[in-house]
Motif scaffolding. Structure first.
Motif, PDB file in Angstrom:
ATOM      1  N   VAL A  26      10.897   0.662  -0.821  1.00  0.00           N
ATOM      2  CA  VAL A  26      10.016   1.203  -2.166  1.00  0.00           C
ATOM      3  C   VAL A  26      10.754   0.969  -3.434  1.00  0.00           C
ATOM      4  O   VAL A  26      10.261   0.522  -4.284  1.00  0.00           O
ATOM      5  CB  VAL A  26       9.887   2.879  -1.809  1.00  0.00           C
ATOM      6  CG1 VAL A  26       9.344   3.382  -2.977  1.00  0.00           C
ATOM      7  CG2 VAL A  26       8.907   2.927  -0.665  1.00  0.00           C
ATOM      8  N   VAL A  27      12.067   1.016  -3.216  1.00  0.00           N
ATOM      9  CA  VAL A  27      12.854   0.829  -4.633  1.00  0.00           C
ATOM     10  C   VAL A  27      12.775  -0.764  -5.062  1.00  0.00           C
ATOM     11  O   VAL A  27      12.400  -0.976  -6.227  1.00  0.00           O
ATOM     12  CB  VAL A  27      14.460   0.947  -4.257  1.00  0.00           C
ATOM     13  CG1 VAL A  27      15.295   0.412  -5.532  1.00  0.00           C
ATOM     14  CG2 VAL A  27      14.569   2.685  -4.177  1.00  0.00           C
ATOM     15  N   ASP A  28      12.648  -1.469  -3.926  1.00  0.00           N
ATOM     16  CA  ASP A  28      12.652  -2.983  -4.323  1.00  0.00           C
ATOM     17  C   ASP A  28      11.327  -3.084  -4.880  1.00  0.00           C
ATOM     18  O   ASP A  28      11.099  -3.899  -5.866  1.00  0.00           O
ATOM     19  CB  ASP A  28      12.772  -3.899  -3.054  1.00  0.00           C
ATOM     20  CG  ASP A  28      14.344  -3.961  -2.610  1.00  0.00           C
ATOM     21  OD1 ASP A  28      15.031  -3.491  -3.215  1.00  0.00           O
ATOM     22  OD2 ASP A  28      14.390  -4.318  -1.559  1.00  0.00           O
ATOM     23  N   HIS A  29      10.192  -2.679  -4.428  1.00  0.00           N
ATOM     24  CA  HIS A  29       8.761  -2.699  -4.768  1.00  0.00           C
ATOM     25  C   HIS A  29       8.781  -2.268  -6.019  1.00  0.00           C
ATOM     26  O   HIS A  29       7.945  -2.935  -7.044  1.00  0.00           O
ATOM     27  CB  HIS A  29       7.834  -2.342  -3.845  1.00  0.00           C
ATOM     28  CG  HIS A  29       6.307  -2.582  -4.059  1.00  0.00           C
ATOM     29  ND1 HIS A  29       5.935  -3.711  -4.152  1.00  0.00           N
ATOM     30  CD2 HIS A  29       5.162  -1.480  -4.697  1.00  0.00           C
ATOM     31  CE1 HIS A  29       4.582  -3.701  -4.525  1.00  0.00           C
ATOM     32  NE2 HIS A  29       4.271  -2.375  -4.745  1.00  0.00           N
ATOM     33  N   VAL A  30       9.169  -1.078  -6.527  1.00  0.00           N
ATOM     34  CA  VAL A  30       9.088  -0.475  -7.792  1.00  0.00           C
ATOM     35  C   VAL A  30       9.889  -1.472  -8.918  1.00  0.00           C
ATOM     36  O   VAL A  30       9.616  -1.695  -9.939  1.00  0.00           O
ATOM     37  CB  VAL A  30       9.666   0.848  -8.095  1.00  0.00           C
ATOM     38  CG1 VAL A  30      10.092   1.230  -9.392  1.00  0.00           C
ATOM     39  CG2 VAL A  30       8.872   1.889  -7.081  1.00  0.00           C
TER      40      VAL A  30
END
Length: 84
Positions: A26-30
């Motif tokens: 999720v952090v990578d996608h954001v």
């Protein structure tokens, strides 16, 4: 989410199960999304003659703080660009 999938689109359940929702994913996608948005804003912002910036912070039901940034720009031909 899987319970909703079972009701709305049971034939796609495996696709939902294959999505990684780990905190790192999720952090990578954001981060990917924010980099793309920043680049778009920098490009469009070059032509702004005026802009409005509004910032709002709030908390959801689980006390997770959320920040919203709203940007409205106007170029020399009075064409508007909107984003959030």
């Amino acid at each position: 989410m899987i319970k909703v999938c079972n009701v709305i689109c049971p034939d796609k359940k495996q696709a939902f199960l294959n999505v990684s929702l780990s905190i790192n994913a999720v952090v990578d996608h954001v981060c990917e999304l924010s980099t793309g948005l920043q680049a778009q804003l920098m490009e469009k912002g070059k032509d702004f003659t005026a802009y409005l910036l509004a910032v709002d912070d709030s908390s959801d039901a689980t006390d997770t703080v959320q920040l919203s940034i709203f940007i409205r720009g106007v170029d020399s031909s009075l064409g508007g660009t909107f984003g959030n």
